[in-house]
Scaffold this motif. Structure first.
Motif, short mmCIF file in Angstrom:
data_model
loop_
_atom_site.label_atom_id
_atom_site.label_comp_id
_atom_site.label_asym_id
_atom_site.label_seq_id
_atom_site.Cartn_x
_atom_site.Cartn_y
_atom_site.Cartn_z
N ILE A 118 0.85 -1.19 0.00
CA ILE A 118 0.00 0.00 0.00
C ILE A 118 0.89 1.25 0.00
O ILE A 118 1.90 1.29 0.68
N GLY A 119 0.50 2.24 -0.77
CA GLY A 119 1.28 3.47 -0.84
C GLY A 119 0.39 4.68 -1.05
O GLY A 119 -0.84 4.59 -1.01
N THR A 120 1.02 5.82 -1.28
CA THR A 120 0.30 7.05 -1.59
C THR A 120 0.96 7.70 -2.80
O THR A 120 2.16 7.52 -3.04
N LEU A 121 0.18 8.45 -3.53
CA LEU A 121 0.70 9.18 -4.69
C LEU A 121 1.37 10.47 -4.22
O LEU A 121 1.06 11.00 -3.15
N ALA A 122 2.27 10.99 -5.05
CA ALA A 122 2.89 12.28 -4.77
C ALA A 122 1.79 13.34 -4.77
O ALA A 122 0.90 13.33 -5.63
N VAL A 173 -4.41 15.69 -2.26
CA VAL A 173 -4.31 16.71 -1.21
C VAL A 173 -3.64 16.20 0.06
O VAL A 173 -3.03 16.97 0.78
N ASN A 174 -3.78 14.95 0.38
CA ASN A 174 -3.05 14.35 1.50
C ASN A 174 -3.28 12.85 1.54
O ASN A 174 -4.30 12.38 1.08
N ALA A 175 -2.32 12.14 2.05
CA ALA A 175 -2.40 10.68 2.20
C ALA A 175 -3.17 10.06 1.04
O ALA A 175 -2.70 10.08 -0.08
N SER A 176 -4.35 9.54 1.27
CA SER A 176 -5.13 8.86 0.23
C SER A 176 -6.37 9.66 -0.17
O SER A 176 -7.40 9.08 -0.50
N SER A 177 -6.25 10.97 -0.18
CA SER A 177 -7.37 11.84 -0.56
C SER A 177 -7.01 12.67 -1.78
O SER A 177 -5.87 13.08 -1.96
N VAL A 229 -3.82 2.13 -8.96
CA VAL A 229 -4.53 3.16 -8.20
C VAL A 229 -6.01 3.03 -8.55
O VAL A 229 -6.35 3.01 -9.73
N LEU A 230 -6.85 2.92 -7.53
CA LEU A 230 -8.28 2.84 -7.75
C LEU A 230 -8.95 3.97 -6.98
O LEU A 230 -8.78 4.08 -5.76
N MET A 231 -9.68 4.82 -7.69
CA MET A 231 -10.43 5.88 -7.05
C MET A 231 -11.64 5.23 -6.39
O MET A 231 -12.49 4.65 -7.07
N THR A 232 -11.71 5.28 -5.06
CA THR A 232 -12.74 4.56 -4.31
C THR A 232 -13.89 5.43 -3.85
O THR A 232 -14.89 4.93 -3.35
N GLY A 233 -13.75 6.74 -3.98
CA GLY A 233 -14.82 7.65 -3.59
C GLY A 233 -14.67 8.96 -4.33
O GLY A 233 -13.63 9.24 -4.93
N GLY A 234 -15.71 9.77 -4.33
CA GLY A 234 -15.65 11.07 -4.96
C GLY A 234 -16.05 11.05 -6.43
O GLY A 234 -16.58 10.07 -6.94
#
Length: 133
Positions: free
Chosen positions: A39-43, A71-75, A92-97
């Motif tokens: 598990i990771g986060t994007l720049a 904007v931060n972590a996984s958002s 990367v899977l967009m899970t909300g929004g």
């Protein structure tokens, strides 16, 4: 805690218990792997999504409805709508929004490509344009 074997055995048992507990809590112990990869986060920053251009025109044709900002972590934010994403392995899977359901393949830091329904990399690419520190 008392044991029927005397004070030395009690002390020895307490020592082994302390070693066992500290081994379980040591920072070097890795959690079990997650399905799909680490598990990771994007720049953080703004990602512009586009289709490739051609030699006679622009290098890329922007698709504003897919533009987003991590904007931060996984958002992320797309327009004024905040969403979340899951980044595992190179996916990367967009899970909300607003972009919920969008699947992307991370090619390199700051370069993503849309994953089509058949699992192949699509034409649309998303590129980090402004990095936030």
């Amino acid at each position: 805690m008392t044991f029927p074997f005397g004070p030395c055995a009690t002390s020895l048992a307490a020592t082994f218990l302390a070693i066992g507990v500290s081994a379980c809590a040591s920072p070097g112990v890795q959690p079990p792997p997650v399905e799909g990869g680490k598990i990771g986060t994007l720049a953080m920053g703004r990602y512009i999504c586009e289709l490739p251009g051609d030699a006679s025109g622009a290098a890329g044709n922007p698709i504003p409805e897919f533009e987003f900002r991590v904007v931060n972590a996984s958002s992320y934010k797309a327009g004024d709508i905040r969403g979340s994403y899951l980044y595992t392995g190179d996916r990367v899977l967009m899970t909300g929004g607003k972009l919920k359901g969008l699947a992307l393949h991370r090619i390199s830091d700051g370069f993503l490509r849309r994953i089509e329904k058949d699992g192949s990399d699509g034409e649309m690419r998303c590129v980090l344009t402004v990095r936030r520190r």
